[in-house]
Design an enzyme around this catalytic site. Structure first.
Site, PDB file in Angstrom:
ATOM      1  N   GLU A 105     -35.465  18.012   2.976  1.00  0.00           N
ATOM      2  CA  GLU A 105     -34.762  19.238   3.318  1.00  0.00           C
ATOM      3  C   GLU A 105     -34.592  19.365   4.835  1.00  0.00           C
ATOM      4  O   GLU A 105     -35.437  18.918   5.607  1.00  0.00           O
ATOM      5  CB  GLU A 105     -35.527  20.455   2.770  1.00  0.00           C
ATOM      6  CG  GLU A 105     -35.551  20.516   1.251  1.00  0.00           C
ATOM      7  CD  GLU A 105     -36.337  21.707   0.726  1.00  0.00           C
ATOM      8  OE1 GLU A 105     -36.879  22.482   1.551  1.00  0.00           O
ATOM      9  OE2 GLU A 105     -36.431  21.856  -0.505  1.00  0.00           O
ATOM     10  N   HIS A 120      -7.206  13.911   6.799  1.00  0.00           N
ATOM     11  CA  HIS A 120      -6.586  12.893   5.954  1.00  0.00           C
ATOM     12  C   HIS A 120      -5.272  13.413   5.367  1.00  0.00           C
ATOM     13  O   HIS A 120      -4.312  12.659   5.192  1.00  0.00           O
ATOM     14  CB  HIS A 120      -7.559  12.502   4.839  1.00  0.00           C
ATOM     15  CG  HIS A 120      -7.088  11.338   4.022  1.00  0.00           C
ATOM     16  ND1 HIS A 120      -6.874  10.092   4.562  1.00  0.00           N
ATOM     17  CD2 HIS A 120      -6.760  11.239   2.706  1.00  0.00           C
ATOM     18  CE1 HIS A 120      -6.454   9.262   3.614  1.00  0.00           C
ATOM     19  NE2 HIS A 120      -6.368   9.941   2.482  1.00  0.00           N
ATOM     20  N   ASP A 165       0.831   2.478   4.454  1.00  0.00           N
ATOM     21  CA  ASP A 165       1.309   2.844   3.120  1.00  0.00           C
ATOM     22  C   ASP A 165       2.374   3.925   3.267  1.00  0.00           C
ATOM     23  O   ASP A 165       2.608   4.448   4.369  1.00  0.00           O
ATOM     24  CB  ASP A 165       0.163   3.306   2.203  1.00  0.00           C
ATOM     25  CG  ASP A 165      -0.653   4.432   2.802  1.00  0.00           C
ATOM     26  OD1 ASP A 165      -0.059   5.444   3.238  1.00  0.00           O
ATOM     27  OD2 ASP A 165      -1.896   4.327   2.857  1.00  0.00           O
ATOM     28  N   LYS A 178       1.630  -0.853  -0.565  1.00  0.00           N
ATOM     29  CA  LYS A 178       0.215  -0.861  -0.951  1.00  0.00           C
ATOM     30  C   LYS A 178       0.013  -0.044  -2.207  1.00  0.00           C
ATOM     31  O   LYS A 178       0.585   1.030  -2.366  1.00  0.00           O
ATOM     32  CB  LYS A 178      -0.648  -0.287   0.181  1.00  0.00           C
ATOM     33  CG  LYS A 178      -2.150  -0.303  -0.104  1.00  0.00           C
ATOM     34  CD  LYS A 178      -2.964   0.173   1.093  1.00  0.00           C
ATOM     35  CE  LYS A 178      -3.005   1.669   1.232  1.00  0.00           C
ATOM     36  NZ  LYS A 178      -3.937   2.120   2.286  1.00  0.00           N
ATOM     37  N   ARG A 200      -3.216   1.445  -4.831  1.00  0.00           N
ATOM     38  CA  ARG A 200      -4.657   1.694  -4.876  1.00  0.00           C
ATOM     39  C   ARG A 200      -5.085   1.886  -6.337  1.00  0.00           C
ATOM     40  O   ARG A 200      -5.014   2.993  -6.866  1.00  0.00           O
ATOM     41  CB  ARG A 200      -5.000   2.924  -4.030  1.00  0.00           C
ATOM     42  CG  ARG A 200      -6.488   3.106  -3.795  1.00  0.00           C
ATOM     43  CD  ARG A 200      -6.772   4.240  -2.813  1.00  0.00           C
ATOM     44  NE  ARG A 200      -6.405   3.940  -1.443  1.00  0.00           N
ATOM     45  CZ  ARG A 200      -7.121   3.181  -0.627  1.00  0.00           C
ATOM     46  NH1 ARG A 200      -8.232   2.621  -1.057  1.00  0.00           N
ATOM     47  NH2 ARG A 200      -6.722   2.975   0.611  1.00  0.00           N
ATOM     48  N   ASP A 205      -3.585   4.246  11.296  1.00  0.00           N
ATOM     49  CA  ASP A 205      -4.050   5.049  10.163  1.00  0.00           C
ATOM     50  C   ASP A 205      -4.952   6.150  10.702  1.00  0.00           C
ATOM     51  O   ASP A 205      -5.302   6.153  11.889  1.00  0.00           O
ATOM     52  CB  ASP A 205      -4.809   4.176   9.153  1.00  0.00           C
ATOM     53  CG  ASP A 205      -4.659   4.680   7.724  1.00  0.00           C
ATOM     54  OD1 ASP A 205      -4.263   5.851   7.539  1.00  0.00           O
ATOM     55  OD2 ASP A 205      -4.955   3.910   6.791  1.00  0.00           O
ATOM     56  N   ASP A 254     -12.360   2.659   6.949  1.00  0.00           N
ATOM     57  CA  ASP A 254     -13.622   2.779   6.210  1.00  0.00           C
ATOM     58  C   ASP A 254     -14.272   1.404   6.081  1.00  0.00           C
ATOM     59  O   ASP A 254     -14.917   0.930   7.000  1.00  0.00           O
ATOM     60  CB  ASP A 254     -13.359   3.428   4.853  1.00  0.00           C
ATOM     61  CG  ASP A 254     -14.639   3.876   4.157  1.00  0.00           C
ATOM     62  OD1 ASP A 254     -15.741   3.542   4.646  1.00  0.00           O
ATOM     63  OD2 ASP A 254     -14.561   4.559   3.129  1.00  0.00           O
ATOM     64  N   ALA A 259     -12.670  -1.375   5.849  1.00  0.00           N
ATOM     65  CA  ALA A 259     -11.764  -2.280   6.582  1.00  0.00           C
ATOM     66  C   ALA A 259     -11.283  -3.463   5.759  1.00  0.00           C
ATOM     67  O   ALA A 259     -10.602  -4.341   6.290  1.00  0.00           O
ATOM     68  CB  ALA A 259     -12.409  -2.771   7.887  1.00  0.00           C
ATOM     69  N   THR A 282      -9.065  -3.344   3.287  1.00  0.00           N
ATOM     70  CA  THR A 282      -7.618  -3.173   3.184  1.00  0.00           C
ATOM     71  C   THR A 282      -6.938  -3.465   4.516  1.00  0.00           C
ATOM     72  O   THR A 282      -5.894  -4.121   4.568  1.00  0.00           O
ATOM     73  CB  THR A 282      -7.282  -1.738   2.748  1.00  0.00           C
ATOM     74  OG1 THR A 282      -7.999  -1.439   1.558  1.00  0.00           O
ATOM     75  CG2 THR A 282      -5.800  -1.578   2.503  1.00  0.00           C
TER      76      THR A 282
END
Length: 325
Positions: free
Chosen positions: A42, A139, A178, A201, A203, A227, A231, A233, A235
């Site tokens: 916690e 995003h 994309d 692309k 997904r 982009d 994340d 990487a 892709t």
């Protein structure tokens, strides 16, 4: 009565380096706050000084940090605890500065019985008592709509475009990773005076993408793939190789948020990118490849914080050009 409200800046444990840079540029000291994790996992926090009547800015991107021992979920709970403590201590306003807004990719139902977690996090921040949220390159811009409190949406687009302009690269083409990033990449291309191409692309599953082909001409040109985040990487590595296979002479990558989870470092080190340019919204863990370049967003966030505190226009930082989507 003469009364001037005061600005107080506090840092959570997810990115104290960025908070220190912002404090230095603002000319204030980071406020003293006790943050720790109990043996049962916690999170605990306590402000050591009075914050009554102050505008409290809490710097806490909701990402993990191996150096301080917090995970992404720890960072989120810690931010909620810090907001709640500030509200309970009679702060005038509480502003959550979360340059990286965690769970932002879960902004819709992609399959039945899934949560819309970005909306959940927005509701949690509001329920804790945040009066305002300052973030960067969401995003999806529509995530702002999950909030009923003001959201100041900053972008690293100008910072990144200036960096590549200063490199003096010739025969540039900007490659959208994309279809969903075409509008963002189009703005980037206009600022650089470059052409635009698009990667096909698909997904099929989370964190899995298949690169098809390049729509547009990249042969003999210097390509930049832009982009909002990187994340694992995997892709991005495949995208870079596809662009090179299509005849590009050089390839660069740029993104605001260096999530870099899983085998990201291995993928980027083995990729054909000359440089991968990111900002410091998320701290890099040790062992980063040599082709990674980090630009600091501290100046941008400092300017925004100053304007929020003085009730000036935040959109003037970008001349109103921060609506990217």
């Amino acid at each position: 009565m003469d009364y001037d409200k005061k600005l107080m800046l506090f840092s959570g444990r997810s990115n104290p380096e960025l908070a220190a840079k912002i404090a230095d540029k603002l000319g204030v000291d980071l406020g003293p706050v006790t943050l720790k994790t109990f043996s049962n996992g916690e999170v605990y926090c306590r402000y050591e000084d009075s914050i009554r009547g102050a505008d409290v800015f809490i710097i806490q991107p909701t990402c993990g940090n191996p150096e301080t021992g917090v995970s992404a979920n720890d960072a989120l709970i810690e931010l909620l605890c810090m907001i709640d403590a500030a509200v309970g201590a009679s702060a005038h306003r509480v502003i959550a500065v979360t340059p990286w807004f965690g769970y932002s990719r879960q902004d819709k139902k992609s399959a039945p019985r899934e949560p819309i977690t970005a909306r959940l996090v927005a509701r949690m921040l509001e329920a804790a008592g945040a009066d305002r949220v300052l973030t960067m390159d969401l995003h999806a811009g529509q995530v702002q709509g999950f909030f009923s409190v003001p959201v100041d949406h900053m972008t690293a687009l100008m910072m990144l475009s200036q960096y590549f302009a200063d490199l003096g690269l010739s025969d540039l083409v900007v490659v959208a990773p994309d279809a969903g990033r075409v509008k963002l990449n189009k703005k980037f291309a206009v600022k650089l005076g470059a052409e635009l191409a698009i990667l096909d692309k698909e997904r099929p599953a989370q964190q899995v993408a298949e690169i098809g082909y390049v729509i547009g001409d990249v042969k003999g040109k210097t390509a930049v793939i832009l982009d909002d985040m990187i994340d694992t990487a995997g892709t991005l590595r495949a995208a870079g190789q596809t662009v090179l296979d299509e005849g590009a002479s050089r390839v660069f990558a740029a993104a605001t948020h260096p999530v870099f989870s899983g085998k990201a470092y291995e993928n980027l080190a083995a990729s054909g990118f000359e440089q991968i340019v990111v900002t410091d919204t998320i701290p890099l863990r040790a062992g980063a490849p040599e082709n990674i370049r980090v630009l600091s967003c501290a100046e941008l966030l400092t300017d925004s914080i100053r304007r929020i505190f003085t009730d000036d226009s935040v959109s003037e930082v970008f001349g109103g050009e921060n609506q990217l989507f």
